[in-house]
Design a protein around this motif. Structure first.
Motif, PDB file in Angstrom:
ATOM      1  N   ALA A 266       0.706  -1.487  -0.303  1.00 29.29           N
ATOM      2  CA  ALA A 266       0.206   0.207   0.026  1.00 29.29           C
ATOM      3  C   ALA A 266       0.959   1.025  -0.071  1.00 29.29           C
ATOM      4  CB  ALA A 266      -1.158   0.000   1.300  1.00 29.29           C
ATOM      5  N   ALA A 267       0.695   2.253  -0.609  1.00 30.00           N
ATOM      6  CA  ALA A 267       0.918   3.722  -0.754  1.00 30.00           C
ATOM      7  C   ALA A 267       0.002   4.471  -0.223  1.00 30.00           C
ATOM      8  CB  ALA A 267       1.764   3.624  -1.579  1.00 30.00           C
ATOM      9  N   VAL A 268       0.518   5.810  -0.003  1.00 30.58           N
ATOM     10  CA  VAL A 268      -0.540   6.961  -0.047  1.00 30.58           C
ATOM     11  C   VAL A 268      -0.897   7.391  -1.458  1.00 30.58           C
ATOM     12  CG1 VAL A 268      -0.532   9.133   0.165  1.00 30.58           C
ATOM     13  CG2 VAL A 268       0.571   8.339   2.082  1.00 30.58           C
ATOM     14  N   GLY A 269      -2.493   7.377  -1.569  1.00 33.38           N
ATOM     15  CA  GLY A 269      -3.069   7.313  -2.911  1.00 33.38           C
ATOM     16  C   GLY A 269      -3.060   6.186  -3.094  1.00 33.38           C
ATOM     17  N   HIS A 270      -3.003   4.362  -2.695  1.00 31.84           N
ATOM     18  CA  HIS A 270      -3.260   3.389  -3.005  1.00 31.84           C
ATOM     19  C   HIS A 270      -3.157   2.104  -1.833  1.00 31.84           C
ATOM     20  CE1 HIS A 270      -1.233   4.918  -7.861  1.00 31.84           C
ATOM     21  NE2 HIS A 270      -0.443   5.305  -6.121  1.00 31.84           N
ATOM     22  N   GLY A 271      -4.158   2.520  -1.934  1.00 30.66           N
ATOM     23  CA  GLY A 271      -4.854   1.531  -0.185  1.00 30.66           C
ATOM     24  C   GLY A 271      -5.647   0.155  -0.310  1.00 30.66           C
ATOM     25  N   LEU A 272      -6.423   0.311   0.164  1.00 30.26           N
ATOM     26  CA  LEU A 272      -7.336  -0.948   0.164  1.00 30.26           C
ATOM     27  C   LEU A 272      -8.791  -1.085  -1.127  1.00 30.26           C
ATOM     28  CD1 LEU A 272      -6.552  -2.101   3.456  1.00 30.26           C
ATOM     29  CD2 LEU A 272      -5.319  -2.693   2.322  1.00 30.26           C
ATOM     30  N   SER A 273      -9.031  -2.294  -0.971  1.00 25.97           N
ATOM     31  CA  SER A 273     -10.828  -2.463  -1.246  1.00 25.97           C
ATOM     32  C   SER A 273     -10.957  -3.732  -1.089  1.00 25.97           C
ATOM     33  CB  SER A 273     -10.910  -1.865  -2.598  1.00 25.97           C
ATOM     34  OG  SER A 273     -12.289  -1.862  -3.526  1.00 25.97           O
ATOM     35  N   PRO A 274     -11.979  -3.433  -0.303  1.00 25.76           N
ATOM     36  CA  PRO A 274     -12.710  -2.752   0.546  1.00 25.76           C
ATOM     37  C   PRO A 274     -11.702  -1.952   1.785  1.00 25.76           C
ATOM     38  CG  PRO A 274     -13.080  -4.810   1.253  1.00 25.76           C
ATOM     39  CD  PRO A 274     -12.870  -5.076   0.158  1.00 25.76           C
ATOM     40  N   SER A 275     -12.298  -0.974   2.552  1.00 28.84           N
ATOM     41  CA  SER A 275     -11.378  -0.697   3.716  1.00 28.84           C
ATOM     42  C   SER A 275     -11.778  -1.709   4.577  1.00 28.84           C
ATOM     43  CB  SER A 275     -11.723   0.766   3.986  1.00 28.84           C
ATOM     44  OG  SER A 275     -11.490   1.868   2.716  1.00 28.84           O
ATOM     45  N   THR A 276     -10.229  -1.974   4.819  1.00 27.41           N
ATOM     46  CA  THR A 276     -10.573  -3.029   6.508  1.00 27.41           C
ATOM     47  C   THR A 276      -9.183  -2.390   7.488  1.00 27.41           C
ATOM     48  OG1 THR A 276      -9.280  -4.214   5.591  1.00 27.41           O
ATOM     49  CG2 THR A 276     -12.109  -4.704   5.221  1.00 27.41           C
ATOM     50  N   TYR A 277      -8.864  -3.189   8.465  1.00 28.08           N
ATOM     51  CA  TYR A 277      -7.988  -3.359   9.794  1.00 28.08           C
ATOM     52  C   TYR A 277      -6.760  -4.016   8.804  1.00 28.08           C
ATOM     53  CZ  TYR A 277     -10.493  -0.295  13.166  1.00 28.08           C
ATOM     54  OH  TYR A 277     -11.711   0.332  13.484  1.00 28.08           O
ATOM     55  N   ARG A 278      -7.534  -4.662   7.508  1.00 30.99           N
ATOM     56  CA  ARG A 278      -6.602  -5.466   7.348  1.00 30.99           C
ATOM     57  C   ARG A 278      -4.925  -5.127   6.864  1.00 30.99           C
ATOM     58  NH1 ARG A 278      -9.804 -10.965   6.256  1.00 30.99           N
ATOM     59  NH2 ARG A 278     -10.068 -10.195   3.850  1.00 30.99           N
ATOM     60  N   HIS A 279      -4.626  -6.118   5.759  1.00 31.43           N
ATOM     61  CA  HIS A 279      -3.395  -5.171   5.105  1.00 31.43           C
ATOM     62  C   HIS A 279      -3.790  -6.180   3.837  1.00 31.43           C
ATOM     63  CE1 HIS A 279      -1.850  -2.883   7.533  1.00 31.43           C
ATOM     64  NE2 HIS A 279      -1.734  -3.512   8.621  1.00 31.43           N
ATOM     65  N   VAL A 280      -4.663  -7.435   3.527  1.00 29.48           N
ATOM     66  CA  VAL A 280      -4.973  -7.419   2.257  1.00 29.48           C
ATOM     67  C   VAL A 280      -5.493  -6.722   1.193  1.00 29.48           C
ATOM     68  CG1 VAL A 280      -4.031  -9.641   2.638  1.00 29.48           C
ATOM     69  CG2 VAL A 280      -6.097  -9.396   3.093  1.00 29.48           C
ATOM     70  N   ASP A 281      -5.984  -7.616   0.224  1.00 32.52           N
ATOM     71  CA  ASP A 281      -6.215  -6.651  -0.731  1.00 32.52           C
ATOM     72  C   ASP A 281      -6.163  -5.113  -0.789  1.00 32.52           C
ATOM     73  OD1 ASP A 281      -8.652  -9.083  -0.433  1.00 32.52           O
ATOM     74  OD2 ASP A 281      -9.551  -8.135   0.602  1.00 32.52           O
ATOM     75  N   THR A 282      -4.702  -5.207  -1.241  1.00 37.00           N
ATOM     76  CA  THR A 282      -4.373  -4.407  -1.574  1.00 37.00           C
ATOM     77  C   THR A 282      -4.636  -3.705  -3.140  1.00 37.00           C
ATOM     78  OG1 THR A 282      -2.337  -4.855  -2.040  1.00 37.00           O
ATOM     79  CG2 THR A 282      -2.666  -3.979   0.249  1.00 37.00           C
ATOM     80  N   SER A 283      -4.453  -2.194  -3.304  1.00 35.33           N
ATOM     81  CA  SER A 283      -4.835  -2.542  -4.995  1.00 35.33           C
ATOM     82  C   SER A 283      -3.733  -2.727  -5.222  1.00 35.33           C
ATOM     83  CB  SER A 283      -5.477  -0.785  -5.137  1.00 35.33           C
ATOM     84  OG  SER A 283      -4.621   0.081  -4.292  1.00 35.33           O
ATOM     85  N   LEU A 284      -2.573  -2.130  -5.556  1.00 35.91           N
ATOM     86  CA  LEU A 284      -0.905  -2.176  -5.459  1.00 35.91           C
ATOM     87  C   LEU A 284      -0.797  -3.765  -6.137  1.00 35.91           C
ATOM     88  CD1 LEU A 284       0.966   1.177  -4.135  1.00 35.91           C
ATOM     89  CD2 LEU A 284      -0.283   0.635  -6.587  1.00 35.91           C
ATOM     90  N   GLY A 285      -1.665  -4.399  -4.913  1.00 33.55           N
ATOM     91  CA  GLY A 285      -1.164  -5.723  -4.640  1.00 33.55           C
ATOM     92  C   GLY A 285      -2.108  -6.526  -5.757  1.00 33.55           C
ATOM     93  N   GLN A 286      -2.882  -5.942  -6.215  1.00 37.73           N
ATOM     94  CA  GLN A 286      -3.891  -6.338  -6.954  1.00 37.73           C
ATOM     95  C   GLN A 286      -3.223  -7.022  -8.194  1.00 37.73           C
ATOM     96  OE1 GLN A 286      -6.094  -8.827  -6.996  1.00 37.73           O
ATOM     97  NE2 GLN A 286      -6.716  -9.181  -4.832  1.00 37.73           N
ATOM     98  N   GLN A 287      -2.654  -5.194  -8.569  1.00 40.34           N
ATOM     99  CA  GLN A 287      -2.387  -4.243  -9.861  1.00 40.34           C
ATOM    100  C   GLN A 287      -0.496  -5.352 -10.314  1.00 40.34           C
ATOM    101  OE1 GLN A 287      -3.416  -0.574  -9.892  1.00 40.34           O
ATOM    102  NE2 GLN A 287      -4.879  -0.831  -9.168  1.00 40.34           N
ATOM    103  N   LEU A 288      -0.066  -5.756  -9.128  1.00 44.04           N
ATOM    104  CA  LEU A 288       0.921  -6.318  -9.536  1.00 44.04           C
ATOM    105  C   LEU A 288       0.887  -7.566 -11.125  1.00 44.04           C
ATOM    106  CD1 LEU A 288       2.934  -6.745  -5.968  1.00 44.04           C
ATOM    107  CD2 LEU A 288       3.721  -4.932  -7.773  1.00 44.04           C
ATOM    108  N   ARG A 289       2.176  -7.327 -11.864  1.00 48.19           N
ATOM    109  CA  ARG A 289       1.923  -8.345 -12.839  1.00 48.19           C
ATOM    110  C   ARG A 289       3.621  -9.183 -12.982  1.00 48.19           C
ATOM    111  NH1 ARG A 289      -2.025  -7.607 -11.769  1.00 48.19           N
ATOM    112  NH2 ARG A 289      -4.073  -7.733 -12.659  1.00 48.19           N
TER     113      ARG A 289
END
Length: 670
Positions: free
Chosen positions: A43-66
């Motif tokens: 995660a980074a500023v401007g690139h967070g989670l979806s959905p918002s939770t306390y968890r550290h999974v479901d990060t938008s950047l993590g989903q977009q890595l290739r």
């Protein structure tokens, strides 16, 4: 789907490589892990989670890595992924051991900056979280307190159903903050599922975090160092400034004991063992239940003679040797007291040398007392600061080991003591925490602390390079920094400051779940004038690990001294094989109030079974063990306890003593 298979000697991994992020879909024999959990969460500023939770999974950047490529050899695998929108590149590194050691390396492929707020070291999908989690609470004088949690019933409610559109957002999180890496929890866990068993440790001497949770596709285990949410950590990632996470280790097994055995082998694999570490001496330390920080020439000389007489190899003078009076907030110069040692500390050190023992000193290198003259001599840059002001805790300032002035002060101190007195052993203590960190040079508090803790490791590496025959004990108010960033480098770990032998028993017994037996320094401080069983109990606490001897040996009777010598002889026999033995717990990992406690250290043909019975009066216990030949190892007299094989796999033990007692047995398999 393309699959990548890679193995260490004890663990195989399978990764999915397709048009999504890389996923770890197989660990060991388990090949049906959830196919949707990305290997990396970031995660980074401007690139967070979806959905918002306390968890550290479901990060938008993590989903977009290739996936870009991977490189592998017999010892290392590197998987490269990129996120095209930001230019973020993540390299996941796997290093073969008894399991695997893993970390993430982040960099930018082009111009621009990302302010990272989270980056995982490793994320593993789980087929189910209907499992038991073993964790350990840790606190001063109450270390290694293991407990078992049923994840489904205690933490992660099952709300997933076809008729229900929402997915779970809960997690089971274990977090430690500040500079005491084990101040509240151990960075270790074991997960026992219906079809799998995993173990892990986070190898960092500062803040860390791990969590477990689930989605519609299954569960996950996430391991990391400091985070923004939990530790006020963030870092600017630029083309010139990459970032590497803290390393973690992952192992697999079939049950609890096999996982802890794999963790034991993994710790041996990552330990940076030097030739001097092969020496495993018996150390006498004057502190616990003895001088308690009040050493003088008059008190030390007879203790030195007595320690040599029973066969100690090293003699460590603990806290107070530098003090003219109340010393807590005046430390930092580390010059010997002239009032405690009228003829100089050299008189005491020479007595240690004269007996063929190696001298050692206690030192708390990372602090400077607010009333110490050194506090005025060193610049503000040498200290942990917040908004330009020195952080002070408990009357101490805290050195920032990124500072050349701070490191020069410590180098000069240690080199002087080694040169002047022939010191071959230091007990490095750390009794003051830094708080969340330092914002010096514009870093986040958490990243400043991370850099300082890494600089401490660099300083230790440099110190041991300059002094290859120096042994160092790792201590922080007992075991408040018992992690394998420190222990991969240092010789010995203080397992507690606990002063009651009855309360030390569960600490000794549980220690091999967290630290190698050959590094676990257990106090053995027999008290003269106590009963034979009480005297024996205190000695037994030190035998299944590294016996760390203390007590008023100079005041003991000949019979008591003979018992000390017998304990050291029993311990030295175990030392011959200690760095190959693996632990098991025939009665389960001990709890703080258990009546009976059992630890077995096992080799191919011989096991050493240590048993403690902590309540008065006769008692009987049965242990699930394979039939072996039993010999009393310590004490050598077969009195007070009886041992009976009721069948080939059950040993019945009866303690007939009217008070608490303990024994060490040698079990030889035919």
């Amino acid at each position: 789907m393309n699959l990548l298979h890679w193995s260490s000697p004890d663990l195989s991994l399978t990764f999915a490589l397709d048009d999504g992020p890389v996923r770890l879909i197989g660990v060991g024999s388990e090949q049906d892990l959830p196919p949707s959990q990305p290997l990396v969460e970031v995660a980074a500023v401007g690139h967070g989670l979806s959905p918002s939770t306390y968890r550290h999974v479901d990060t938008s950047l993590g989903q977009q890595l290739r996936y870009v490529r991977h490189d592998e050899d017999d010892a290392t695998l590197r998987i490269v992924q990129e996120e095209p929108g930001t230019g973020l590149r993540i390299v996941s590194v796997f290093e073969a051991g008894a399991g695997v050691r893993a970390w993430s390396e982040a960099s930018m492929t082009g111009p621009g900056t990302l302010e990272l707020t989270f980056l995982s070291s490793l994320v593993v999908g789980l087929p189910s979280i209907d499992a038991e989690l073993l964790t350990a609470a840790n606190s001063w004088m109450a270390e290694n307190r293991w407990s078992t949690h049923a994840l489904r019933s205690e933490a992660l409610a099952d709300i997933v159903s076809d008729a229900h559109r929402h997915v779970a957002r809960s997690r089971y999180a274990v977090t430690n903050s500040g500079s005491w890496s084990t101040g509240e929890q151990l960075p270790i866990g074991v997960l026992l599922g219906q079809s799998y068993a995993l173990g892990w440790q986070i190898e960092h001497n500062g803040p860390w975090h791990y969590e477990l949770g689930e989605s519609r596709h299954g569960g996950y285990l996430l391991l990391s160092g400091p985070t923004d949410q939990e530790h006020q950590w963030s870092v600017d990632l630029t083309p010139e400034r990459p970032f590497t996470t803290v390393p973690v280790s992952l192992v697999a097994g079939t049950d609890r004991d096999s996982v802890f055995a794999a963790l034991t082998r993994q710790r041996r694999a990552i330990r940076r063992r030097r030739p001097i570490d092969d020496r495993m001496p018996v150390v006498f330390n004057d502190y616990m239940n003895t001088l308690l920080g009040d050493p003088t020439t008059e008190k030390l000389l007879p203790l030195i003679d007595a320690a040599a007489n029973v066969g100690a190899d090293y003699f460590c003078i603990d806290a107070g040797w530098y003090a003219e009076g109340d010393w807590w907030n005046t430390v930092g110069a580390w010059q010997p007291s002239t009032t405690r040692f009228p003829n100089g500390l050299a008189e005491v050190i020479d007595r240690i040398h004269s007996h063929g023992m190696t001298p050692g000193l206690w030192l708390e290198p990372e602090v400077i007392g607010v009333r110490s003259p050194i506090a005025d001599e060193l610049p503000d840059d040498a200290f942990i600061t917040r908004r330009g002001r020195r952080v002070a805790e408990s009357g101490r300032y805290l050195l920032d080991l990124r500072s050349t002035a701070a490191r020069a002060h410590l180098d000069a101190t240690v080199d002087r003591l080694i040169h002047d007195f022939g010191i071959g052993f230091f007990k490095f203590d750390n009794n003051t925490m830094t708080g969340p960190g330092t914002d010096k040079d514009g870093t986040s508090l958490g990243h400043g602390l991370l850099e300082h803790q890494r600089a401490l490791l660099d300083w230790l590496d440099d110190l041991q390079t300059r002094h290859p025959d120096l042994l160092i004990e790792n201590c922080a108010s007992g075991a408040m920094r018992m992690d394998y960033a420190m222990l991969s480098r240092l010789h010995l770990q203080s397992t507690s400051d606990q002063e009651d032998p009855l309360l030390y028993a569960p600490i000794t017994a549980a220690a091999p779940a967290a630290v190698l037996p050959e590094q676990a320094g257990h106090w053995a401080y027999p008290i003269t004038g106590t009963t034979r069983e009480a005297f024996t109990f205190a000695l037994v606490n030190g035998i299944p690990g590294r016996l760390y001897l203390s007590g008023h040996l100079n005041q003991m009777t000949p019979t008591e001294l003979d018992l000390v010598r017998s304990a050291l002889a029993a311990h030295r026999t175990i030392l011959e094989d200690l760095d190959t033995l693996v632990p098991t717990w025939p009665l389960g990992l001990p709890t703080w109030t258990d009546d009976w406690i059992a630890l077995s250290l096992n080799g191919p043909d011989v096991s050493y079974l240590t048993l403690w019975h902590r309540t008065p009066g006769p008692s009987t216990v049965t242990l699930p063990l394979s039939r072996s030949t039993i010999e009393p190892h310590f004490p050598t007299e077969n009195t007070g306890w009886t041992y009976t094989w009721t069948d080939d796999n059950t040993l019945t033990i009866t303690a007939d003593t009217p008070e608490p007692s303990a024994r060490v047995l040698r079990l030889t398999r035919s």
